[in-house]
Design a protein around this motif. Structure first.
Motif, PDB file in Angstrom:
ATOM      1  N   UNK A  41      18.245  77.086  33.218  1.00  0.00           N
ATOM      2  CA  UNK A  41      19.388  75.649  33.846  1.00  0.00           C
ATOM      3  C   UNK A  41      17.608  75.263  33.905  1.00  0.00           C
ATOM      4  N   UNK A  42      16.534  76.030  34.392  1.00  0.00           N
ATOM      5  CA  UNK A  42      15.346  74.960  35.279  1.00  0.00           C
ATOM      6  C   UNK A  42      14.488  75.148  35.727  1.00  0.00           C
ATOM      7  N   UNK A  43      13.339  74.182  36.615  1.00  0.00           N
ATOM      8  CA  UNK A  43      13.234  74.199  37.428  1.00  0.00           C
ATOM      9  C   UNK A  43      13.190  74.812  38.810  1.00  0.00           C
ATOM     10  N   UNK A  44      13.335  75.221  39.671  1.00  0.00           N
ATOM     11  CA  UNK A  44      13.288  76.165  41.085  1.00  0.00           C
ATOM     12  C   UNK A  44      13.377  77.790  40.795  1.00  0.00           C
ATOM     13  N   UNK A  45      15.253  77.088  39.560  1.00  0.00           N
ATOM     14  CA  UNK A  45      15.908  78.787  39.138  1.00  0.00           C
ATOM     15  C   UNK A  45      14.869  79.553  38.654  1.00  0.00           C
ATOM     16  N   UNK A 242      22.211  73.152  46.360  1.00  0.00           N
ATOM     17  CA  UNK A 242      21.746  72.225  46.392  1.00  0.00           C
ATOM     18  C   UNK A 242      21.622  71.320  47.450  1.00  0.00           C
ATOM     19  N   UNK A 243      23.214  71.832  48.588  1.00  0.00           N
ATOM     20  CA  UNK A 243      23.691  70.521  49.451  1.00  0.00           C
ATOM     21  C   UNK A 243      22.561  72.506  50.356  1.00  0.00           C
ATOM     22  N   UNK A 244      22.788  73.910  50.216  1.00  0.00           N
ATOM     23  CA  UNK A 244      22.131  74.123  51.068  1.00  0.00           C
ATOM     24  C   UNK A 244      20.997  73.906  51.220  1.00  0.00           C
ATOM     25  N   UNK A 245      20.143  73.967  50.519  1.00  0.00           N
ATOM     26  CA  UNK A 245      18.796  73.236  50.073  1.00  0.00           C
ATOM     27  C   UNK A 245      18.084  72.060  50.757  1.00  0.00           C
ATOM     28  N   UNK A 246      19.388  71.316  51.144  1.00  0.00           N
ATOM     29  CA  UNK A 246      18.669  69.932  52.193  1.00  0.00           C
ATOM     30  C   UNK A 246      18.633  70.332  53.549  1.00  0.00           C
ATOM     31  N   UNK A 299      18.392  81.739  45.762  1.00  0.00           N
ATOM     32  CA  UNK A 299      19.558  80.445  44.929  1.00  0.00           C
ATOM     33  C   UNK A 299      20.478  80.534  45.549  1.00  0.00           C
ATOM     34  N   UNK A 300      20.145  80.997  47.071  1.00  0.00           N
ATOM     35  CA  UNK A 300      22.334  80.436  48.237  1.00  0.00           C
ATOM     36  C   UNK A 300      23.048  80.808  46.987  1.00  0.00           C
ATOM     37  N   UNK A 301      23.152  81.508  45.696  1.00  0.00           N
ATOM     38  CA  UNK A 301      24.402  81.841  45.358  1.00  0.00           C
ATOM     39  C   UNK A 301      24.912  83.005  45.059  1.00  0.00           C
ATOM     40  N   UNK A 302      26.707  83.600  44.382  1.00  0.00           N
ATOM     41  CA  UNK A 302      26.817  84.895  45.536  1.00  0.00           C
ATOM     42  C   UNK A 302      26.936  85.881  43.977  1.00  0.00           C
TER      43      UNK A 302
END
Length: 355
Positions: A41-45, A242-246, A299-302
């Motif tokens: 996906x790119x970016x910070x990932x 995305x939400x958790x980052x904010x 990444x705040x994923x599961x």
């Protein structure tokens, strides 16, 4: 007319030439060297995966990992043109299912895994030609300054109640991957376990009721996060990461796990890839519990490896998509239904937007 080979082909030829020139004495080491090209996906990932997966994998195997960007359309075009220029595909499960139905993917070599155990992978995401590498979710987010204390929307029915919970809203557009038809049906009283097959006409009738309050249908996670951060909207659907980052940046936002949609990011391997074996090894390495726990937390994923949860605190597990709390209150998106109906829904959605 001469044609300049692509950088990928030149690089592969150099690697192949180096391997052929290696003395037989060093054949064992030569087999562990090379390159795996990964669509991400790119970016910070990429930064997170480089730290926790790619660099440790290279240190373990000698195989370098190169990341590239590629849309779903480009992946399909590569396969149809018989010009596959990458090995491992890290993308949404729905996109991989499309490639699988086209016959583009190699079987996942579960029987040759040495770092991970297939039986530890969540059954819903362990498929013959694709395997989930993390879980994320679409959740109902809201502004905590607009909705204070316990006076906030707790369900999609609440989201649709613009009288009780007033304010500009947002929902996902088809361009994001899929429109939030599931949430419309939940708001209309359809039970979570009876959503599929989706009643598209009913969902759009429900969407029509809330449409005057929708400021925009978002097409990217970045846009959704920005709209909430700028208070362009005060509630809406958004991907939890995305939400958790904010939220971690002290934005006055929160969300409910109730009625969230569980979604899957998966790994697939092009059957015509230049380094199928290296891609299989990287997938195996990536999914081992101690590795997956690190990048999933960052990444705040599961995680999709059930044993990864052994390193989670109760607080971490409570906010993790795909965990016990998530399974109790959410539902898995049916990517097979979306694959079979996407074109029809896209046409219907486009006509509805023009009304």
């Amino acid at each position: 007319m001469s044609v300049t080979p692509s950088p990928f082909r030149l690089h592969r030829r150099l690697l192949l030439g180096a391997a052929l020139a290696t003395p037989a004495l060093h054949a064992g080491r030569a087999q562990t060297q090379g390159e795996v090209i990964v669509r991400t996906p790119g970016g910070s990932y990429d930064d997170v995966m480089r730290r926790f997966v790619y660099d440790p994998f290279t240190a373990e195997t000698g195989i370098r990992v190169t990341v590239v960007a590629a849309t779903a359309a480009k992946l399909i075009a590569m396969f149809r043109a018989n010009n596959v220029e990458l090995d491992l595909i890290d993308t949404g499960d729905a996109q991989l299912l499309t490639l699988e139905r086209l016959g583009a993917l190699a079987p996942i070599a579960y029987d040759r895994w040495r770092w991970s155990k297939p039986e530890d992978i969540t059954r819903q995401v362990r498929n013959p030609h694709r395997v989930g590498n993390f879980i994320y979710a679409s959740v109902l987010a809201y502004n905590t300054e607009t909705f204070r204390g316990d006076n906030h929307p707790k369900s999609w029915a609440d989201f649709w109640d613009a009288g009780k919970f007033a304010g500009p809203r947002m929902l996902a557009d088809m361009a994001s991957g899929s429109a939030n038809l599931e949430f419309a049906l939940l708001a209309d009283g359809v039970p979570r376990d009876q959503l599929y097959p989706l009643d598209v006409d009913r969902a759009l009738r429900v969407m029509t009721r809330i449409r005057p309050q929708i400021r925009r249908f978002w097409d990217t996670g970045a846009l959704a996060a920005q709209m909430l951060s700028d208070r362009e909207v005060v509630l809406g659907s958004i991907w939890n990461g995305r939400l958790q980052t904010v939220i971690d940046s002290n934005a006055p936002l929160a969300y409910t796990w109730n009625e969230h949609m569980i979604q899957v990011q998966s790994l697939g391997i092009f059957k015509d890839a230049r380094n199928v074996e290296g891609a299989q090894r990287l997938a195996d390495f990536m999914l081992q519990p101690q590795i997956q726990a690190q990048y999933a937390k960052a990444l705040v994923f599961g995680p999709t490896n059930e044993r990864a949860f052994e390193s989670y605190t109760p607080e971490e597990a409570a906010r993790t998509p795909g965990g016990e709390n998530s399974r109790r209150t959410g539902f898995y998106q049916d990517v097979a239904w979306w694959h079979e109906n996407r074109d029809r829904v896209s046409r219907t959605w486009s006509r509805w937007l023009l009304r």
